[in-house]
Scaffold this active site. Structure first.
Site, PDB file in Angstrom:
ATOM      1  N   TRP A  27       0.822  -1.208   0.000  1.00 46.46           N
ATOM      2  CA  TRP A  27       0.000   0.000   0.000  1.00 46.46           C
ATOM      3  C   TRP A  27       0.859   1.263   0.000  1.00 46.46           C
ATOM      4  CZ3 TRP A  27      -3.752   1.990  -2.028  1.00 46.46           C
ATOM      5  CH2 TRP A  27      -4.615   2.941  -1.463  1.00 46.46           C
ATOM      6  N   LYS A  40      -4.773   1.516   8.582  1.00 47.94           N
ATOM      7  CA  LYS A  40      -6.127   1.197   9.033  1.00 47.94           C
ATOM      8  C   LYS A  40      -6.039   0.297  10.259  1.00 47.94           C
ATOM      9  CE  LYS A  40      -8.085   1.555   4.384  1.00 47.94           C
ATOM     10  NZ  LYS A  40      -8.770   0.856   3.264  1.00 47.94           N
ATOM     11  N   GLY A  81     -10.411   4.630   2.072  1.00 49.72           N
ATOM     12  CA  GLY A  81     -11.455   4.380   1.089  1.00 49.72           C
ATOM     13  C   GLY A  81     -11.252   3.051   0.395  1.00 49.72           C
ATOM     14  N   LYS A 140     -14.257  -2.577   9.073  1.00 46.56           N
ATOM     15  CA  LYS A 140     -14.689  -3.346   7.893  1.00 46.56           C
ATOM     16  C   LYS A 140     -13.777  -4.547   7.673  1.00 46.56           C
ATOM     17  CE  LYS A 140     -11.184  -1.916   5.217  1.00 46.56           C
ATOM     18  NZ  LYS A 140     -10.266  -2.713   4.375  1.00 46.56           N
TER      19      LYS A 140
END
EC number: 1.1.1.94
Length: 333
Positions: free
Chosen positions: A14, A108, A137, A192
């Site tokens: 990432w 995250k 996102g 999530k």
């Protein structure tokens, strides 16, 4: 006069993908990783040979293992390390801080040992008034590295910072939306991942599309209840960093969290599944935080609780499904 460089701190998939995107936007980018051999290999191969071997670096991207070189003269620090290394990274940044710099994080999760949100860690280590933002996102590293269209949300409570960060990232293939709901953007991005493990478990058991859709929808209800109790805004959780990221992560096998769930649903052990994935799976850590936050705030989060039980209490995947389906009837809303 050339613009100051951007320091991207964390050279996993990432961090590398975001560094590549920023370089394509015309920024000078210093991509820092702690392993000198790995960073030298990236510089020689002009790509991240371990995580993104098919994505050559654009001009302007410089890999380095020299933290001082990465931070020197940089205008923006983009932190993309796993959540358990987040505080340590900030402690390394603290001696370089001044009001001309902006801290952005794309990590995250929560800090595991304290249960703190990452913006709380930033306030403790950098000061409550240090300019900072979170970006999150629905996004997979491989697609950002390839320059495929992506939309993200950047949130900050510091006036002008979200706009400034959005300008750095916004381009032909990336649209960036603005928010001041720092907590809501973090909450969706963190929890999530736990729900994606649940969706993977369901698919690993062969339960099909109906069950997956139910898990996503009822998982969103859990996010909304937690957000209400924590002080996040519901519209944030219905946006890119909440519902958008939830749908993406629950439905595509690029998600490490979903792949972990698939393996568990097929009967693999947690250790074997994590070893096969070979990268950080934030949802495995965040499951503990979900249970803790639910208890702290008095929120009912049955899906997250069952994921925690499968991961850490010894419940089988099929037992977890039985407990979810066997709950008392209740109104949907």
């Amino acid at each position: 006069m050339s613009q100051p460089p951007v320091a991207v701190l964390g050279a996993g998939s990432w961090g590398t993908a975001l560094a590549m995107h920023l370089a394509r936007q015309g920024h000078r980018v210093r991509l820092w990783g702690r392993d000198p051999e790995a960073m030298a290999a990236m510089a020689e191969a002009n790509c991240n040979t371990r995580y993104l071997p098919d994505a050559p670096f654009p001009p302007g991207l410089e890999p380095t293992a020299d933290l001082d070189a990465a931070l020197r003269e940089s205008s923006c620090w983009l932190v993309v390390v796993p959540s358990q290394a987040f505080r340590e990274m900030l402690q390394k940044l603290a001696p370089y801080r001044d009001d001309a710099r902006v801290l952005v994080w794309a990590t995250k999760g929560l800090e595991e040992h304290s249960g703190q949100w990452l913006h709380q860690v930033v306030a403790e280590e950098m000061g409550v008034n240090f300019p900072c933002a979170v970006i999150s996102g629905p996004s997979f590293a491989k697609e950002v590295a390839r320059g495929l269209p992506t939309a993200l949300t950047v949130a900050s409570t510091t006036p002008g910072v979200a706009e400034r960060v959005a300008e750095w990232f916004h381009g032909e293939r990336m649209r960036v939306y603005l928010s001041d709901d720092v907590l809501g953007v973090q909450l969706g991005g963190a929890f999530k991942n736990v729900l994606a493990i649940a969706a993977g478990i369901s698919d690993g058991l062969g339960f099909g599309a109906n069950a997956r859709a139910a898990l996503i929808t009822r998982g969103l209800a859990e996010l909304m209840r937690l957000g209400d109790a924590a002080g996040a805004r519901r519209e944030t959780l219905m946006g890119l960093s909440g519902l958008g990221d939830l749908v993406l992560t629950c439905t595509d096998d690029q998600s490490r969290n979903r792949r972990l769930g698939l393996a568990l649903g097929r009967g693999e052990s947690l250790d074997a599944a994590l070893a096969a994935i070979g990268q950080a799976v934030e949802g495995a850590r965040t499951a503990r935080m979900a249970v803790s936050k639910a208890a702290e705030l008095g929120v009912d989060m049955p899906i997250c609780h069952q994921v925690h039980r499968v991961l850490y209490v010894g419940h089988s995947a099929i037992e977890a499904v039985g407990e979810l389906l066997g709950r008392d009837q209740k109104p949907e809303f």
